[in-house]
Write an enzyme that holds these catalytic residues in place. Structure first.
Site, PDB file in Angstrom:
ATOM      1  N   ASP A   8       0.859  -1.196   0.000  1.00  0.00           N
ATOM      2  CA  ASP A   8       0.000   0.000   0.000  1.00  0.00           C
ATOM      3  C   ASP A   8       0.891   1.240   0.000  1.00  0.00           C
ATOM      4  OD1 ASP A   8      -2.322   1.513  -0.009  1.00  0.00           O
ATOM      5  OD2 ASP A   8      -2.682   1.324   2.147  1.00  0.00           O
TER       6      ASP A   8
ATOM      7  N   ASP B  10       2.346   2.449   7.892  1.00  0.00           N
ATOM      8  CA  ASP B  10       1.192   1.628   7.515  1.00  0.00           C
ATOM      9  C   ASP B  10       1.607   0.353   6.794  1.00  0.00           C
ATOM     10  OD1 ASP B  10      -1.425   0.977   7.334  1.00  0.00           O
ATOM     11  OD2 ASP B  10      -2.001   2.569   5.952  1.00  0.00           O
TER      12      ASP B  10
HETATM   13  N1  LIG Z   1       4.163   6.516  13.945  1.00  0.00           N
HETATM   14  C1  LIG Z   1       3.333   7.516  13.672  1.00  0.00           C
HETATM   15  N2  LIG Z   1       3.587   8.773  14.119  1.00  0.00           N
HETATM   16  C2  LIG Z   1       2.753   9.804  13.856  1.00  0.00           C
HETATM   17  N3  LIG Z   1       1.613   9.685  13.135  1.00  0.00           N
HETATM   18  C3  LIG Z   1       1.308   8.458  12.652  1.00  0.00           C
HETATM   19  C4  LIG Z   1       2.141   7.329  12.884  1.00  0.00           C
HETATM   20  N4  LIG Z   1       1.577   6.259  12.275  1.00  0.00           N
HETATM   21  C5  LIG Z   1       0.459   6.713  11.700  1.00  0.00           C
HETATM   22  N5  LIG Z   1       0.275   8.031  11.909  1.00  0.00           N
HETATM   23  C6  LIG Z   1      -0.836   8.864  11.427  1.00  0.00           C
HETATM   24  O1  LIG Z   1      -2.003   8.081  11.447  1.00  0.00           O
HETATM   25  C7  LIG Z   1      -2.538   7.935  10.129  1.00  0.00           C
HETATM   26  C8  LIG Z   1      -3.113   6.554   9.952  1.00  0.00           C
HETATM   27  O2  LIG Z   1      -2.108   5.606  10.136  1.00  0.00           O
HETATM   28  P1  LIG Z   1      -1.910   4.416   9.122  1.00  0.00           P
HETATM   29  O3  LIG Z   1      -1.694   4.939   7.778  1.00  0.00           O
HETATM   30  O4  LIG Z   1      -0.866   3.528   9.710  1.00  0.00           O
HETATM   31  O5  LIG Z   1      -3.292   3.657   9.258  1.00  0.00           O
HETATM   32  P2  LIG Z   1      -4.460   3.376   8.231  1.00  0.00           P
HETATM   33  O6  LIG Z   1      -4.989   2.045   8.596  1.00  0.00           O
HETATM   34  O7  LIG Z   1      -4.040   3.639   6.831  1.00  0.00           O
HETATM   35  O8  LIG Z   1      -5.513   4.441   8.592  1.00  0.00           O
HETATM   36  P3  LIG Z   1      -6.295   5.335   7.564  1.00  0.00           P
HETATM   37  O9  LIG Z   1      -7.408   4.464   7.077  1.00  0.00           O
HETATM   38  O10 LIG Z   1      -6.706   6.517   8.371  1.00  0.00           O
HETATM   39  O11 LIG Z   1      -5.302   5.721   6.459  1.00  0.00           O
HETATM   40  C9  LIG Z   1      -1.395   8.261   9.199  1.00  0.00           C
HETATM   41  O12 LIG Z   1      -1.869   8.769   7.970  1.00  0.00           O
HETATM   42  C10 LIG Z   1      -0.644   9.311   9.981  1.00  0.00           C
HETATM   43  O13 LIG Z   1      -1.282  10.563   9.836  1.00  0.00           O
HETATM   44 MG   LIG Z   2      -2.524   4.820   5.871  1.00  0.00          MG
END
Ligand SMILES: Nc1ncnc2c1ncn2[C@@H]1O[C@H](COP(=O)(O)OP(=O)(O)OP(=O)(O)O)[C@@H](O)[C@H]1O
Ligand SMILES: [Mg+2]
Length: 271
Positions: free
Chosen positions: A198, A216
């Protein structure tokens, strides 16, 4: 949400659970994410001194929420809580799990087991990528459906995603970011021997001094996964299209592919 409110809600929920009230409220979800089991998990993380408190929501997606938290030493941490899954989510993740040897022995008798396995998959993928030198948030621990990792941000503000940051970057800076992405892609594939699955402008963070981090990684699969090449092609296309169409940079698909083809060829994989 304010910390004390959140803590209070969690404590209240646990108290009720411990009393084993027959009250149907017992099974209501506090603040959506916090079903009883999740509250217990967070309290256990506090008891184990992994986190001291949970702050506000950093991001709330459909399947997970990310919170800012603090360690007992006051270091900021990101806490990703996987929500109880929807049918759509389950359907979405099966294609990454089926064919992954790491999941072969696991049984998914219920939704919660699946979510827990998914959270642990992200934790293991983060560890494996970090060990391979990929720029990912450092994983701290994973307990049930809650993953704790390094918080990528300044103070309590997370760094911007590439999709949010690119308009403020000059052409030169964008080109540098593109090279950084090529290099992370190479490390993911050739050193960690994984496919992100992804990779896009939504899952790359831009750090100060023009550095990046890949986030992610729950869906990342091993190179031996039956659909690894399909996912890899999609990652390459996503990145290529973003830099050409959105960032308006004159880059070639081959710049991305060229970085990974030699090591894939060595493994007998044709890309
Ligand atoms: N380690 C981190 N530090 C700071 N912010 C983070 C971190 N991990 C994730 N985030 C924030 O949280 C958001 C969502 O995290 P992630 O992309 O891992 O999950 P997701 O399952 O894709 O959620 P979504 O459906 O909201 O995209 C990221 O786009 C980012 O803004
Ligand atoms: Mg994400």
């Amino acid at each position: 949400m304010k910390v004390d409110k959140l803590d209070k809600a969690m404590r209240e929920k646990l108290r009720r659970w411990e009393r084993r009230e027959k009250d149907k409220d017992q099974f209501k979800v506090v603040e959506e994410v916090f079903d009883t089991a999740t509250v217990k998990t967070i309290l256990e993380l506090i008891r184990r001194r992994v986190i001291r408190r949970l702050n506000g929501v950093v991001s709330s997606g459909k399947e997970s929420r990310v919170y800012l938290a603090y360690s007992p030493l006051n270091e900021p941490l990101a806490v990703k809580i996987y929500l109880t899954s929807t049918t759509e989510f389950k359907r979405g993740i099966y294609k990454y799990i089926i064919g992954d040897p790491r999941f072969e022995k696991m049984s998914f008798k219920d939704t919660r087991s699946l979510i827990i396995a998914w959270a642990h998959k992200e934790f293991r993928n983060l560890k494996r990528m970090m060990e391979a030198g990929v720029k990912v948030p450092k994983p701290v621990t994973c307990l049930n459906n809650v993953l704790v990792m390094e918080f990528l941000g300044d103070d309590s503000y997370r760094y911007p995603l590439l999709v949010e940051a690119y308009r403020d970057l000059s052409e030169d800076e964008l080109r540098q970011v593109f090279q950084l992405v090529c290099s992370e892609l190479e490390k993911i594939v050739c050193s960690a021997e994984l496919v992100h699955g992804d990779l896009s402008e939504y899952n790359i963070m831009v750090k100060p001094n023009l550095d990046i981090a890949v986030i992610d990684v729950s869906q990342a699969v091993e190179l031996s996964h039956p659909r690894a090449l399909e996912f890899l092609n999609r990652d390459v296309e996503n990145i290529y299209k973003f830099f050409v169409k959105e960032a308006k940079l004159d880059v070639q698909r081959e710049e991305l592919k060229g970085r990974i083809e030699p090591c894939l060829r060595k493994r007998g994989v044709l890309f």
